[in-house]
Design a protein around this motif. Structure first.
Motif, PDB file in Angstrom:
ATOM      1  N   GLY A 118       0.806  -1.220   0.000  1.00  0.00           N
ATOM      2  CA  GLY A 118       0.000   0.000   0.000  1.00  0.00           C
ATOM      3  C   GLY A 118       0.832   1.260   0.000  1.00  0.00           C
ATOM      4  O   GLY A 118       0.471   2.254   0.621  1.00  0.00           O
ATOM      5  N   ASN A 119       1.932   1.252  -0.714  1.00  0.00           N
ATOM      6  CA  ASN A 119       2.817   2.424  -0.752  1.00  0.00           C
ATOM      7  C   ASN A 119       2.260   3.491  -1.698  1.00  0.00           C
ATOM      8  O   ASN A 119       1.827   3.199  -2.808  1.00  0.00           O
ATOM      9  N   SER A 120       2.235   4.714  -1.230  1.00  0.00           N
ATOM     10  CA  SER A 120       1.964   5.881  -2.051  1.00  0.00           C
ATOM     11  C   SER A 120       2.623   7.043  -1.317  1.00  0.00           C
ATOM     12  O   SER A 120       3.576   6.819  -0.546  1.00  0.00           O
ATOM     13  N   GLY A 121       2.178   8.248  -1.528  1.00  0.00           N
ATOM     14  CA  GLY A 121       2.792   9.347  -0.799  1.00  0.00           C
ATOM     15  C   GLY A 121       2.195  10.682  -1.175  1.00  0.00           C
ATOM     16  O   GLY A 121       1.718  10.860  -2.302  1.00  0.00           O
ATOM     17  N   VAL A 122       2.201  11.578  -0.203  1.00  0.00           N
ATOM     18  CA  VAL A 122       1.746  12.953  -0.408  1.00  0.00           C
ATOM     19  C   VAL A 122       3.002  13.815  -0.510  1.00  0.00           C
ATOM     20  O   VAL A 122       3.766  13.919   0.448  1.00  0.00           O
ATOM     21  N   PHE A 123       3.205  14.395  -1.697  1.00  0.00           N
ATOM     22  CA  PHE A 123       4.408  15.197  -1.919  1.00  0.00           C
ATOM     23  C   PHE A 123       4.054  16.687  -1.875  1.00  0.00           C
ATOM     24  O   PHE A 123       3.479  17.229  -2.823  1.00  0.00           O
ATOM     25  N   LEU A 124       4.403  17.317  -0.768  1.00  0.00           N
ATOM     26  CA  LEU A 124       4.187  18.752  -0.630  1.00  0.00           C
ATOM     27  C   LEU A 124       5.115  19.464  -1.599  1.00  0.00           C
ATOM     28  O   LEU A 124       6.311  19.130  -1.689  1.00  0.00           O
ATOM     29  N   MET A 125       4.565  20.407  -2.354  1.00  0.00           N
ATOM     30  CA  MET A 125       5.312  21.108  -3.400  1.00  0.00           C
ATOM     31  C   MET A 125       5.917  20.123  -4.411  1.00  0.00           C
ATOM     32  O   MET A 125       6.867  20.459  -5.122  1.00  0.00           O
ATOM     33  N   GLY A 126       5.379  18.899  -4.455  1.00  0.00           N
ATOM     34  CA  GLY A 126       5.906  17.903  -5.381  1.00  0.00           C
ATOM     35  C   GLY A 126       7.290  17.405  -5.010  1.00  0.00           C
ATOM     36  O   GLY A 126       7.919  16.674  -5.793  1.00  0.00           O
ATOM     37  N   MET A 127       7.751  17.751  -3.798  1.00  0.00           N
ATOM     38  CA  MET A 127       9.153  17.484  -3.438  1.00  0.00           C
ATOM     39  C   MET A 127       9.356  16.828  -2.090  1.00  0.00           C
ATOM     40  O   MET A 127      10.371  16.165  -1.881  1.00  0.00           O
ATOM     41  N   GLU A 129       7.982  14.401   0.745  1.00  0.00           N
ATOM     42  CA  GLU A 129       6.991  13.333   0.893  1.00  0.00           C
ATOM     43  C   GLU A 129       6.623  13.036   2.346  1.00  0.00           C
ATOM     44  O   GLU A 129       7.491  12.781   3.181  1.00  0.00           O
ATOM     45  N   ILE A 130       5.318  13.036   2.587  1.00  0.00           N
ATOM     46  CA  ILE A 130       4.770  12.412   3.784  1.00  0.00           C
ATOM     47  C   ILE A 130       4.310  11.033   3.316  1.00  0.00           C
ATOM     48  O   ILE A 130       3.441  10.924   2.440  1.00  0.00           O
ATOM     49  N   GLN A 131       4.890  10.004   3.909  1.00  0.00           N
ATOM     50  CA  GLN A 131       4.691   8.654   3.393  1.00  0.00           C
ATOM     51  C   GLN A 131       3.281   8.132   3.646  1.00  0.00           C
ATOM     52  O   GLN A 131       2.729   8.280   4.745  1.00  0.00           O
ATOM     53  N   VAL A 132       2.734   7.530   2.611  1.00  0.00           N
ATOM     54  CA  VAL A 132       1.492   6.762   2.721  1.00  0.00           C
ATOM     55  C   VAL A 132       1.878   5.300   2.562  1.00  0.00           C
ATOM     56  O   VAL A 132       2.554   4.927   1.587  1.00  0.00           O
ATOM     57  N   LEU A 133       1.495   4.492   3.532  1.00  0.00           N
ATOM     58  CA  LEU A 133       1.855   3.071   3.532  1.00  0.00           C
ATOM     59  C   LEU A 133       0.897   2.354   4.475  1.00  0.00           C
ATOM     60  O   LEU A 133       0.376   2.963   5.415  1.00  0.00           O
ATOM     61  N   ASP A 134       0.663   1.075   4.219  1.00  0.00           N
ATOM     62  CA  ASP A 134      -0.056   0.273   5.202  1.00  0.00           C
ATOM     63  C   ASP A 134       0.934  -0.078   6.311  1.00  0.00           C
ATOM     64  O   ASP A 134       1.738  -1.002   6.164  1.00  0.00           O
ATOM     65  N   SER A 135       0.880   0.665   7.393  1.00  0.00           N
ATOM     66  CA  SER A 135       1.801   0.432   8.519  1.00  0.00           C
ATOM     67  C   SER A 135       1.095  -0.194   9.707  1.00  0.00           C
ATOM     68  O   SER A 135       1.555  -0.104  10.839  1.00  0.00           O
ATOM     69  N   GLY A 144      10.447   5.255   6.962  1.00  0.00           N
ATOM     70  CA  GLY A 144       9.660   4.990   5.750  1.00  0.00           C
ATOM     71  C   GLY A 144       8.267   4.491   6.042  1.00  0.00           C
ATOM     72  O   GLY A 144       7.548   4.076   5.148  1.00  0.00           O
ATOM     73  N   GLN A 145       7.861   4.505   7.317  1.00  0.00           N
ATOM     74  CA  GLN A 145       6.518   4.013   7.622  1.00  0.00           C
ATOM     75  C   GLN A 145       5.497   5.116   7.394  1.00  0.00           C
ATOM     76  O   GLN A 145       5.857   6.263   7.103  1.00  0.00           O
ATOM     77  N   ALA A 146       4.224   4.769   7.514  1.00  0.00           N
ATOM     78  CA  ALA A 146       3.172   5.750   7.266  1.00  0.00           C
ATOM     79  C   ALA A 146       3.394   6.993   8.122  1.00  0.00           C
ATOM     80  O   ALA A 146       3.721   6.892   9.307  1.00  0.00           O
ATOM     81  N   ALA A 147       3.241   8.152   7.497  1.00  0.00           N
ATOM     82  CA  ALA A 147       3.350   9.474   8.128  1.00  0.00           C
ATOM     83  C   ALA A 147       4.786   9.916   8.371  1.00  0.00           C
ATOM     84  O   ALA A 147       5.024  11.015   8.862  1.00  0.00           O
ATOM     85  N   ALA A 148       5.752   9.074   8.009  1.00  0.00           N
ATOM     86  CA  ALA A 148       7.149   9.526   8.097  1.00  0.00           C
ATOM     87  C   ALA A 148       7.399  10.636   7.086  1.00  0.00           C
ATOM     88  O   ALA A 148       6.781  10.654   6.013  1.00  0.00           O
ATOM     89  N   ILE A 149       8.286  11.558   7.434  1.00  0.00           N
ATOM     90  CA  ILE A 149       8.874  12.425   6.416  1.00  0.00           C
ATOM     91  C   ILE A 149       9.896  11.510   5.754  1.00  0.00           C
ATOM     92  O   ILE A 149      10.932  11.190   6.341  1.00  0.00           O
ATOM     93  N   THR A 153      12.497  11.565   8.906  1.00  0.00           N
ATOM     94  CA  THR A 153      12.005  11.599  10.281  1.00  0.00           C
ATOM     95  C   THR A 153      10.799  10.677  10.458  1.00  0.00           C
ATOM     96  O   THR A 153       9.769  10.886   9.811  1.00  0.00           O
ATOM     97  N   PRO A 154      10.921   9.680  11.343  1.00  0.00           N
ATOM     98  CA  PRO A 154       9.761   8.829  11.625  1.00  0.00           C
ATOM     99  C   PRO A 154       8.679   9.641  12.329  1.00  0.00           C
ATOM    100  O   PRO A 154       8.968  10.655  12.965  1.00  0.00           O
ATOM    101  N   PRO A 155       7.426   9.177  12.245  1.00  0.00           N
ATOM    102  CA  PRO A 155       6.385   9.833  13.045  1.00  0.00           C
ATOM    103  C   PRO A 155       6.655   9.601  14.533  1.00  0.00           C
ATOM    104  O   PRO A 155       7.342   8.662  14.903  1.00  0.00           O
ATOM    105  N   LEU A 156       6.084  10.460  15.363  1.00  0.00           N
ATOM    106  CA  LEU A 156       6.281  10.322  16.815  1.00  0.00           C
ATOM    107  C   LEU A 156       5.676   9.014  17.319  1.00  0.00           C
ATOM    108  O   LEU A 156       6.212   8.394  18.244  1.00  0.00           O
ATOM    109  N   VAL A 157       4.544   8.629  16.726  1.00  0.00           N
ATOM    110  CA  VAL A 157       3.904   7.352  17.059  1.00  0.00           C
ATOM    111  C   VAL A 157       3.312   6.771  15.779  1.00  0.00           C
ATOM    112  O   VAL A 157       3.165   7.474  14.783  1.00  0.00           O
ATOM    113  N   ASN A 158       2.962   5.495  15.838  1.00  0.00           N
ATOM    114  CA  ASN A 158       2.309   4.837  14.711  1.00  0.00           C
ATOM    115  C   ASN A 158       0.808   4.812  14.984  1.00  0.00           C
ATOM    116  O   ASN A 158       0.319   3.989  15.749  1.00  0.00           O
TER     117      ASN A 158
END
Ligand code: MG
Length: 247
Positions: A118-127, A129-135, A144-149, A153-158
């Motif tokens: 389930g990998n995808s991603g939201v690229f702010l300014m096209g550059m 990425e906030i990761q989209v993944l089934d985490s 590289g998990q969901a919501a990571a920059i 930078t990993p998210p603070l929590v999953n």
């Protein structure tokens, strides 16, 4: 006395020094603890001053990132689904500082593991990425998990929900500032809530998203399109809106 002072200073500095020490995509980097964000929620209505980028009906405000032709992802039942192999889609207009709301769901039942689920991603300014993944019960590298920059930078929590359920990112993004000579004046900064749970608190982005190497900045325009990644998985998006923020 001097030695004690030096040791105290080192102790104070140590936590911040450690932050940047993990190699990109390190599997040893501690993975954020799991938080149950609560049940799936209905779509969050856009506020009155928002620019609605996708309301579930059409992709008229989007184009194919590859060739600026029509966006080829599949729109049905109020969502848009990645059409694998057609490439990223991007907004027709550019944005700088924004508040972004976007909802997404990864394929169910889940298949594959790690980055291949389930990998995808939201690229702010096209550059950037906030990761989209089934985490949800899916181990990958922390950055590289969901919501990571991604790669930084990993998210603070999953705060992931299971595959197939709708999830949301609420993002406050401040674009990077460049000096006239192209040097970086201020890095981009981002605050992200994943399913209502804080996962990035005004974090500096270290550069354009890169895979397998450290990110770095290249100067760019003040406004650039938002883009969504085609990583070959039929990830769905709905209810995408932005509010432009005063600079
Ligand atoms: Mg991705």
């Amino acid at each position: 006395m001097t030695r004690i002072l030096v040791l105290s200073l080192l102790a104070l500095l140590a936590p911040s020094c450690l932050v940047g020490q993990w190699p990109v995509h390190s599997m040893d980097r501690p993975r954020p603890r799991v938080v149950d964000p609560g049940p799936e929620r209905p779509a969050v209505p856009a506020p009155s001053d928002a620019i609605v980028l996708f309301d579930g009906r059409d992709l008229s405000l989007w184009m194919a990132a590859r060739d600026s032709g029509p966006a080829k992802w599949a729109v049905r039942d109020g969502y848009v689904e990645v059409a694998a192999g057609t490439g990223a889609i991007r907004t027709r207009r550019g944005f700088g500082d924004v508040q972004l709301h976007i909802e997404w769901a990864t394929p169910a039942p889940p298949a594959g593991e790690g980055q291949e689920r389930g990998n995808s991603g939201v690229f702010l300014m096209g550059m950037y990425e906030i990761q989209v993944l089934d985490s949800y019960q899916n181990v990958t590298y922390a950055d590289g998990q969901a919501a990571a920059i991604f790669g930084q930078t990993p998210p603070l929590v999953n705060a992931s929900r299971p595959a197939g359920q709708w999830q949301a990112f609420d993002v406050v993004f401040r674009r990077p500032r460049f000096a006239p000579d192209g040097s970086l004046r201020q890095p981009a900064r981002v605050t992200v809530f994943h399913n209502g749970v804080l996962v990035h608190d005004d974090v500096a982005i270290t550069g354009r998203t890169a895979f397998g190497r450290s990110a770095r900045y290249e100067p760019h325009a003040d406004r650039l399109p938002l883009s969504l990644q085609d990583h070959d998985y039929p990830v769905r998006y709905r209810n995408i809106w932005v509010r432009e923020l005063p600079e």
